[in-house]
Design an enzyme around this catalytic site. Sequence first.
Site, PDB file in Angstrom:
ATOM      1  N   TYR A   5     -12.724  -1.954  -2.551  1.00 28.59           N
ATOM      2  CA  TYR A   5     -13.228  -0.758  -1.883  1.00 28.59           C
ATOM      3  C   TYR A   5     -14.460  -0.224  -2.625  1.00 28.59           C
ATOM      4  CZ  TYR A   5      -9.137  -0.055   1.182  1.00 28.59           C
ATOM      5  OH  TYR A   5      -8.184  -0.164   2.156  1.00 28.59           O
ATOM      6  N   ASP A   9       0.804  -1.225   0.000  1.00 35.51           N
ATOM      7  CA  ASP A   9       0.000   0.000   0.000  1.00 35.51           C
ATOM      8  C   ASP A   9       0.833   1.270   0.000  1.00 35.51           C
ATOM      9  OD1 ASP A   9      -2.387  -1.370  -0.004  1.00 35.51           O
ATOM     10  OD2 ASP A   9      -2.543  -1.417   2.178  1.00 35.51           O
TER      11      ASP A   9
END
Length: 471
Positions: free
Chosen positions: A405, A150
């Site tokens: 997401y 990330d």
Amino acid sequence: MNPNQKLFALSGVAIALSVLNLLIGISNVGLNVSLHLKGEGVKQENNLTCTTITQNNTTVVENTYVNNTTIINKGTNLKAPNYLLLNKSLCSVEGWVVIAKDNAIRFGESEQIIVTREPYVSCDPSGCKMYALHQGTTIRNKHSNGTIHDRTTFRGLISTPLGTPPTVSNSDFICVGWSSTSCHDGVGRMTICIQGNNDNATATVYYNRRLTTTIKTWAKNILRTQESECVCYNGTCAVVMTDGPASSQAYTKIMYFHKGLIIKEEPLRGSARHIEECSCYGHDQKVSCVCRDNWQGANRPIIEIDMSTLEHTSRCVCTGVLTDTSRPGDKPNGDCSNPITGSPGAPGVKGFGFLNGDNTWLGRTISPRSRSGFEMLKIPNAETDPNSRIIERQEIVDNSNWSGYSGSFIDCWDEANECYNPCFYVELIRGRPEEAKYVWWTSNSLIALCGSPVSVGSGSFPDGAQIQYFS
């Protein structure tokens, strides 16, 4: 006629023509001056009108052609932009329709598509764009190996036309960072990117592309923000930021900005225990946020912000229909104040909902254990009634395909509606970790949907790429 007489005759004709041309030119000048003075004498209350006069060889005045005259062009200055006031309620929604699908991974099999994750959609008076955090490489580039991570120094925020896969040529660089949010106040756009080490990160704040301020970590544990659009009211933009552990007590602030400068900040208040990756939308001079509890709860925490007083409160969505992932089974009774736990529980995924009384909709993955499938659930009064139940379901992505997401956005500048039409996006993640057998990269495509005032048909809209083609 002898040669001298011919010469005198031709000279006389030339002189006569010259005098005639001079007289026409003088009349043109007089006409231009009179029109110009007449234009200056007109007074208008709202818009200013300017007259541009260009002199050429031919004059056109009210479709009458005269020699050697002028073309008159009039232009009207637009009104100055105004701050967004969030003065509408949410529209009633009976179903959801796809407005954009970029098919980025399918294109990426042969095109130079940028590796991204954490995409979202944000609008301004000129339209809507996709924003995403790139990984500094394209899918077919060898540097895509390891993009499952990330937070790297190669990441940054880019924007692309909504529905268009991100390439080097069509992507607009915004700022460097591995966490972001962005929103438009009606006059300018504010953007926040977070960069640096996990234990010493810095948030950079921009207004209209210019750096306005910075924010240093306050808990030295991965300072992070929404990963979807923030919301502005009358020039003030509210942003939710968190610093601290992902699996225990963290430290969340609601921060208020004007033109990229902090004017107020509040520590988290209310009964919410853990706040991350809030999906926010504006309505009725308020900002409502549906967030992620990465610590305990499978019921999502919510934050309500009163933008007229710049104060907030927090609690949980009351319904027993759980919308985080991973999550236990739905409960017959919910809890408005406390997290609902159970196995499987943590860690969670970014999600959203539209809390609108009888017209409340919540989104979630179809699988309770993994980020696969996606569905929208109509649950009247889910935000206030612990006994509220599902009355309508619409499948967006079938459970045999990956999702990721999801978050909310609204085109507040759509003047065709007397209300704000809710919209959302779903990230469709491909590659590692679920498909590590085939590829070394992690990236996504995106699908965006908006509400329909009438019932709609059915359909599944997965990413659609054959991952084995990349082997």
